[in-house]
Each structure stands twice: as structure tokens, then as C-alpha cells.
Design an enzyme around this catalytic site. Sequence first.
Site, PDB file in Angstrom:
ATOM      1  N   CYS A 230       0.882  -1.180   0.000  1.00 59.58           N
ATOM      2  CA  CYS A 230       0.000   0.000   0.000  1.00 59.58           C
ATOM      3  C   CYS A 230       0.914   1.222   0.000  1.00 59.58           C
ATOM      4  CB  CYS A 230      -0.911   0.007   1.224  1.00 59.58           C
ATOM      5  SG  CYS A 230      -1.868  -1.509   1.453  1.00 59.58           S
ATOM      6  N   ALA A 231       1.569   1.469  -1.125  1.00 58.76           N
ATOM      7  CA  ALA A 231       2.708   2.396  -1.166  1.00 58.76           C
ATOM      8  C   ALA A 231       2.331   3.856  -0.995  1.00 58.76           C
ATOM      9  CB  ALA A 231       3.469   2.214  -2.484  1.00 58.76           C
ATOM     10  N   GLY A 235       6.790   7.242   0.671  1.00 57.68           N
ATOM     11  CA  GLY A 235       7.832   7.552   1.657  1.00 57.68           C
ATOM     12  C   GLY A 235       8.594   6.317   2.106  1.00 57.68           C
ATOM     13  N   LYS A 236       7.856   5.243   2.431  1.00 54.75           N
ATOM     14  CA  LYS A 236       8.504   4.011   2.884  1.00 54.75           C
ATOM     15  C   LYS A 236       9.161   3.287   1.711  1.00 54.75           C
ATOM     16  CE  LYS A 236       5.100   3.638   6.566  1.00 54.75           C
ATOM     17  NZ  LYS A 236       4.211   4.684   5.989  1.00 54.75           N
ATOM     18  N   ASP A 254      -0.347   0.359  -5.290  1.00 55.18           N
ATOM     19  CA  ASP A 254      -1.405   1.108  -4.622  1.00 55.18           C
ATOM     20  C   ASP A 254      -2.625   1.129  -5.532  1.00 55.18           C
ATOM     21  OD1 ASP A 254      -1.328   3.029  -1.986  1.00 55.18           O
ATOM     22  OD2 ASP A 254      -2.858   3.701  -3.404  1.00 55.18           O
ATOM     23  N   ASP A 301       1.361  -1.368   4.784  1.00 50.91           N
ATOM     24  CA  ASP A 301       1.000  -0.178   5.570  1.00 50.91           C
ATOM     25  C   ASP A 301      -0.477   0.056   5.268  1.00 50.91           C
ATOM     26  OD1 ASP A 301       0.908   2.140   6.996  1.00 50.91           O
ATOM     27  OD2 ASP A 301       2.034   3.343   5.573  1.00 50.91           O
ATOM     28  N   CYS A 354      -1.168   3.463  11.087  1.00 51.57           N
ATOM     29  CA  CYS A 354      -0.924   4.678  11.881  1.00 51.57           C
ATOM     30  C   CYS A 354      -2.167   4.928  12.737  1.00 51.57           C
ATOM     31  CB  CYS A 354      -0.576   5.878  11.003  1.00 51.57           C
ATOM     32  SG  CYS A 354      -1.692   6.143   9.621  1.00 51.57           S
TER      33      CYS A 354
END
Length: 418
Positions: A230-231, A235-236, A254, A301, A354
Site C-alpha cells: 500500500c505504497a 515515503g517508505k 497502490d 502499511d 498509523c
Amino acid sequence: MRLHPAVATHLEEVLREVLRFTGPADVVVSRYFREHPKLGPRERGAVAEGAFAVLRNKLSYASFAESGTGSLMRRLALLGLADVAGIDALAGLTTEENDWLQRIARIDRSSLPLAMRANLPPWLLEKLVQQDGEEATLALSDALNRPAPLDLRVNALKAKREDALAGLAEAGITAEPTPFAPLGIRVPKKPALQNIPMFREGLIEVQDEGSQLLAQIVAARRGEMVVDFCAGAGGKTLALGAAMRNTGRLYAFDVSEKRLAKLKPRLARSGLSNVHPGVIAHENDTKVKRLAGKVDRVLVDAPCSGLGTLRRNPDMKWRQTMDSVAELNAKQAAILDSAARLLKAGGRLVYATCSLLPEENEAIASAFLAKHADFMLVPMREVLAEQKIPLEMQDYLKLQPHVHQTDGFFAAVFERRK
């Protein structure tokens, strides 16, 4: 230097739209600035920060705004601007408005009801108090209701952290190393990065320290095949590509073409050539199925409530509900199941959010393990020791703003049994 009286009027207009909660606040603010190109950088900063101050303190400010004269939106705008710039910086106030703001400033915030001190919606406040108790919830909400500093990640392909720190100091920017992420730099204020050669040349990239740690626990190595499932804006992905020393193959998937488009300029700056972005229709897309059983490491993510990022996105707490979280839970479980199929024997799967809520975190991890006997949990304390990250955790990574000065993150590491 005082703010022009028109700034309060602009903030009123922005708040009218933002407080409808029809979309992300930062998108609404950006659109307003495009429609008002004559607003200068200082005025834009005051309007944006003022709007976010109102979102952070919505319950207490709405209560304060019930007193005083003029329109409710005007009073909210004045409270937001007083928060970010100070009462003395506001020009064009009537005597009555100035006196009213001075009275509000003298209120002892510790005497307010719990809900107003926490400035959290009732459903979320109740959950957090049940989970952690009142004192810890107030400490957490206090941290969530403060603007976050700017965290940067040094691109290890192009620079060392000490050189980047020296470069920032030369540019007159105060910065310090982050305590946990080895390539992280924390900047207390928010400089215009686009004006800094180091940023334009891809030596530094914006990334919260917590997000940097998530990429690090994937432990991607040279020559491996890795998937960022899930890009988003990548950032990751960039951190993983640098950890792989620009070797192997790194797929950035994504469902949103718009989000992935934001990766392109970042990728160009980074100097990475091992990244392969791909838009997928859903978690069972053919692009995903082709990689089944072939991948060394997968980072999920997952789409989540975002409640760990309230320092940056305070509107999220007013836009999420118990029902919206329940909908996300089904999506999170489905994505994790699908991502697990990609792993070869001995491969590592990292599930991250998050979020601060157990139903998006531990509950999803536990359900996954119950369903997949071919996977085992790798305790986070072992992963952190392996990566030499000086954090004390047990089975899972649980980062909290008031404890670790990062956004709120959760992560679980699974390994496919050999």
C-alpha cells in the site's frame, strides 16, 4: 510584525468549508490558496495553521466561542489566529474582541471538563480511557493536539546523516538527529524545503521518524524481491529502496493512481532505479497474483483510521466514526490475507497502521495468525535488537506521540514457516 486584518476574514472562509468535514482539511486549504493566489507566504501560513489550531481544539474553542460578539465563525477564526500568532499579532480587532480574547487566554484549561481538555470526539475518548486510563489519555491527547515537528530521512545512497546535519546548519536551519531512526533528522520549525539544494538533489526526504522505523523493520536486503503493498506517495518505498542499495526489485503497489503519481518526482530525486510502481485495482489484482510465493519481504502499511497522525491531520478525529473503523477492519484483514500469498518460505511480512486502536492493530494481527498456521509472529523485541533500534517493545511495535515523539504507529512482523 502584525497580521493584516484580512487574514481573519480568509480564515473564516476556510473554516466554513473545513468544518463541514466533506474532505481532508489540507486539500480544502490548498484549494483555497489556489483560488486566492495573491495571499503572501506569511498570510497563508497563518490561515493554514489557524485552521488546524481550530480543528485540534474544536470542542474547547466551540465552547469559548459561545460567548462574545460577532459571528461564531469570526470568533473561531480569532481563537485560531491567537493560538498560532498571539493576540498582539492580530490587527483590526475591536476593543470588545481584544478584551474577549484576553479573558479566554486567562481561563485555566486544567479546570475544563475532560472532553474539552482532550478535544477528542466522545466515542474515541471513551475508547482511549477504557484502554489506557484517564491520565494516560490526557497525556496522549495533549501530544496529539500539538503540531508535529518536521522529520527528515537522509538518503543513504547520497549522503551521511552528519553531512546532512552540517548542510542544514550552513543553511541556517536548526536540526538534530532523531533518537531511534539512524538516518532521521528532526527540524523544530518548518523551513521551505524546496529552496534547499540538499532537498532538490534528493539527499533528504520528508518522513516521520516512526514511518522510517516501519521501513527499517522490514529489513530489506540487497538483491531481494520486496513489495510495498500500500505504497501511497512512497515515503517508505524510498526508504526500502535505499536500504536495498538500489539493487533487487521493489514493487510499489497502490489502488490510487493519484497517490502513486506523487512518488514520481520523489523517485527522480532519490536516484533509485530498482523501484517499479504499479496501480492495482484491488488486493487480488493479476499483478499481485503473478508474484505469489516469489517475494522475500512485504510491507502492508494498511489503510486505517489515521488516528495516530492527528498532530498533522487533526480533522481525522472528527471525520472518523466507529462505523468507519469497522469498515476498515474488514479491508485490513482482506489486504493482509492477500499480501501473505506473495511470501516465499522464510519470507517476512510486516503489517502496520498509523492507528491507536486495538481493533485495527492487535486484533487484526491475532486473527491473521489464527487463520494462517503457515505464519508465525516474530516478537518485536527480537526485530528491534536485530536492527539495533534502541526501543523497548514486546510482541508488537507501538509508537505513541507522548512517549516517543513520533506519530502513533503499530506494527507486527510475521514470518512464513520454512
